[in-house]
Scaffold this motif. Sequence first.
Motif, short mmCIF file in Angstrom:
data_model
loop_
_atom_site.label_atom_id
_atom_site.label_comp_id
_atom_site.label_asym_id
_atom_site.label_seq_id
_atom_site.Cartn_x
_atom_site.Cartn_y
_atom_site.Cartn_z
N VAL A 94 0.85 -1.19 0.00
CA VAL A 94 0.00 0.00 0.00
C VAL A 94 0.89 1.23 0.00
CG1 VAL A 94 -1.89 1.22 1.13
CG2 VAL A 94 -1.70 -1.27 1.36
N ILE A 95 0.75 2.06 -1.03
CA ILE A 95 1.58 3.26 -1.16
C ILE A 95 0.70 4.50 -1.33
CG2 ILE A 95 3.52 1.97 -2.13
CD1 ILE A 95 1.65 4.22 -4.46
N SER A 96 1.31 5.67 -1.18
CA SER A 96 0.54 6.91 -1.35
C SER A 96 1.27 7.94 -2.20
CB SER A 96 0.22 7.53 0.02
OG SER A 96 1.42 7.83 0.73
N ASP A 97 2.50 7.62 -2.60
CA ASP A 97 3.37 8.60 -3.25
C ASP A 97 3.79 8.11 -4.64
OD1 ASP A 97 5.39 10.95 -3.06
OD2 ASP A 97 6.66 9.21 -3.51
N PRO A 98 3.77 8.97 -5.67
CA PRO A 98 4.17 8.56 -7.01
C PRO A 98 5.61 8.05 -7.08
CG PRO A 98 3.00 10.65 -7.10
CD PRO A 98 3.25 10.35 -5.65
#
Length: 308
Positions: A94-98
């Motif tokens: 799970v990531i949130s950053d490009p």
Amino acid sequence: MHKVELLAPARDLEELKVNISNGANAIYIGGEVFGMPTEKDDFSKEYMIKGIEFAHKRGSKVYVVVNIIPHNEDFIEVESYLKELEVIGVDAIVISDPGMLTIVKNTIPNMEIHLSDQANTTNYVTAKFWFEQGIKRVVVSRELSCEEIAQIRAKTPLEMDIEAFVHGVMTLSYSGRCLISNYMNGQNCDEKINKRSYSLVEEKRPGEYFPVYEDEKGTFLFNSQDLCMIEYIPELVKAGITSFKIEGKMKDSKYIEKVVKAYRVAIDTFYKNPNEWKFNKIWLEELEQISNREFTSGFYLNNPNDEK
């Protein structure tokens, strides 16, 4: 009709085992690095391995949160960490950053990637964009209605999963005490400032004070009601949500256990006879016993944009 996933948090191995045993189809956890902090110690590699083995034997999945907003130095060790996660059998990252997305795709190209709600996905154009970049699942923003989520579902590829919070804290604004200390005193943690009391005053209502709560977990600038959608399982399924997510990073294990049990029963009852499903108030009464705040349906039943 698609079958929804019940997704619960776990902060240690015991919580993971309990939540899976009570019906969670998947668990999201934080590793020792690169994830947002929780009140408990995060999973070590050893416990991750044991947790993943326990989950997979029971047909459940484990997702590891790597959702920090990284600075330059954070990329130094992230590749080796990601390779370790792949080796031990993590089901998704799970990531949130490009930037983190790019690193994950280049380092472990076969890994399933989920986009955190921190990315604030609120429309089908953005959701489709992320899917085209390699995102398998989008965790939509908490400010969306069922109607808006249904529109996202209708205008994005069916291969893209939609995950949404259905129960837990609705955080409007939350920060650590050290942030206030830094702002007021130019230092990271000033004890005198941290022990002061604060209140909020609304501009047009002078003299009416709203307290700012502080405890060992931080400073709560706005503390809303807790989200609870157990009464609206059919509406959530109809909207096309793939995964029902329980928020509980700051809750104790008993709280999460009871929430998982209640939603498991409600979901299973729905699928036995969708057309005849009826809400059982006992489910809500059990949840009310473990919550110290009133429940809300958030924005799900009303489109906030309709009021503009």
